[in-house]
Design a protein around this motif. Structure first.
Motif, PDB file in Angstrom:
ATOM      1  N   GLY A 170       0.992  -1.244   0.290  1.00 40.94           N
ATOM      2  CA  GLY A 170      -0.013   0.140  -0.576  1.00 40.94           C
ATOM      3  C   GLY A 170       0.952   1.177  -0.010  1.00 40.94           C
ATOM      4  O   GLY A 170       0.366   2.013   0.286  1.00 40.94           O
ATOM      5  N   HIS A 171       2.066   1.605  -0.134  1.00 47.06           N
ATOM      6  CA  HIS A 171       3.203   1.953  -0.397  1.00 47.06           C
ATOM      7  C   HIS A 171       3.350   2.926  -2.121  1.00 47.06           C
ATOM      8  O   HIS A 171       4.427   3.057  -2.339  1.00 47.06           O
ATOM      9  N   THR A 172       1.976   3.588  -2.410  1.00 55.40           N
ATOM     10  CA  THR A 172       1.854   3.737  -3.780  1.00 55.40           C
ATOM     11  C   THR A 172       3.428   5.027  -3.679  1.00 55.40           C
ATOM     12  O   THR A 172       3.142   4.656  -5.199  1.00 55.40           O
ATOM     13  N   ASP A 173       2.969   6.439  -2.986  1.00 58.94           N
ATOM     14  CA  ASP A 173       4.860   6.923  -3.727  1.00 58.94           C
ATOM     15  C   ASP A 173       5.807   6.498  -3.821  1.00 58.94           C
ATOM     16  O   ASP A 173       6.215   6.134  -4.597  1.00 58.94           O
ATOM     17  N   GLN A 174       6.059   5.167  -2.579  1.00 58.51           N
ATOM     18  CA  GLN A 174       7.225   4.966  -2.432  1.00 58.51           C
ATOM     19  C   GLN A 174       7.440   3.409  -3.968  1.00 58.51           C
ATOM     20  O   GLN A 174       8.650   3.457  -4.630  1.00 58.51           O
ATOM     21  N   ALA A 175       6.380   2.553  -4.087  1.00 56.83           N
ATOM     22  CA  ALA A 175       6.221   2.018  -5.337  1.00 56.83           C
ATOM     23  C   ALA A 175       6.556   2.964  -6.559  1.00 56.83           C
ATOM     24  O   ALA A 175       7.007   2.347  -7.504  1.00 56.83           O
ATOM     25  N   ARG A 176       6.232   4.291  -7.028  1.00 58.69           N
ATOM     26  CA  ARG A 176       6.217   4.842  -8.131  1.00 58.69           C
ATOM     27  C   ARG A 176       7.776   4.762  -8.575  1.00 58.69           C
ATOM     28  O   ARG A 176       7.805   5.225  -8.841  1.00 58.69           O
ATOM     29  N   GLN A 177       8.397   5.807  -6.910  1.00 55.87           N
ATOM     30  CA  GLN A 177       9.518   5.360  -6.970  1.00 55.87           C
ATOM     31  C   GLN A 177      10.509   4.503  -7.554  1.00 55.87           C
ATOM     32  O   GLN A 177      11.571   4.742  -8.271  1.00 55.87           O
TER      33      GLN A 177
END
Length: 222
Positions: A170-177
């Protein structure tokens, strides 16, 4: 990059025997993207020398490429019977078990590969994907992916794996990075491109292509 798990180069010096020559020929065919002919070339080699760990390892990889997951597992298990701590055989068996839906066994076998060779990023990556496919222990999958990056920070695939694990948590921002990092290193990867588009809300998630795992678990230099 070679396909699937890294295969040790076969030395064809003056002392090379028929098994080495046969494995080298099959490997060359595999590298030319002809796994079916490679398997046909390798079959008589293994019939003549059934104690060849390298031969059974290669056959397992060929069977995966041919979508013969049960055959891949059987070949990998023959290599494991001959060399119980061979990490390549264990990881290939884990991959086949994942594709067969035997997730508990896949996870256990992947961890055995890590125990046998803890400094190889490929095996930590296999642990991550075994856990992701099992749809559980996402934190452990993220840790395994992070370990793979630490061991081989120049491989874009490991950042992709990390991104998938972070997304599962659920860590979308980190996944995007993580996906952006992977794409900076490998800009033409369509799977990472699509995954980033999904994370950005620009595309609809699609089922994972059947062959995706073949790239994931080993287009890696030895």
């Amino acid at each position: 990059m070679s396909s699937d798990f890294a295969q040790p180069a076969v030395s064809l010096g003056a002392g090379a025997g028929p098994t080495d020559v046969g494995i080298a020929r099959a490997t060359a065919l595999f590298e030319r993207m002809d796994p079916a002919e490679a398997a046909r070339t390798l079959e008589p080699v293994l019939a003549a020398d059934p104690a060849s760990v390298a031969g059974w390892n290669l056959m397992a990889r060929l069977r995966l490429a041919l979508d013969d997951n049960q055959g891949a597992l059987e070949a990998a298990n023959k290599a494991i019977a001959l060399a119980p701590d061979n990490p390549s055989a264990l990881a290939t068996a884990s991959r086949a078990l994942t594709l067969l839906g035997k997730h508990e066994d896949a996870v256990t076998t992947a961890y055995r590969a890590v125990i046998a060779d803890p400094r190889n990023a490929l095996w930590h990556d296999r642990v991550a994907w075994a856990l992701l496919a099992a749809d559980r222990q996402f934190a452990d999958a993220e840790q395994a992916a992070r370990t793979a990056i630490g061991l081989d920070p120049n491989e874009p695939h490991y950042y992709f794996t990390h991104g998938v694990a972070l997304e599962a948590l659920g860590h979308t921002d980190q996944a995007r990075q993580a996906m952006l990092t992977s794409l900076r290193m490998e800009p033409e990867n369509p799977v990472a491109q699509h995954r980033l588009a999904v994370l950005n809300g620009e595309a609809t998630r699609e089922p994972t292509p059947k062959k995706r795992g073949f790239k994931l678990f080993g287009r890696k230099k030895s």
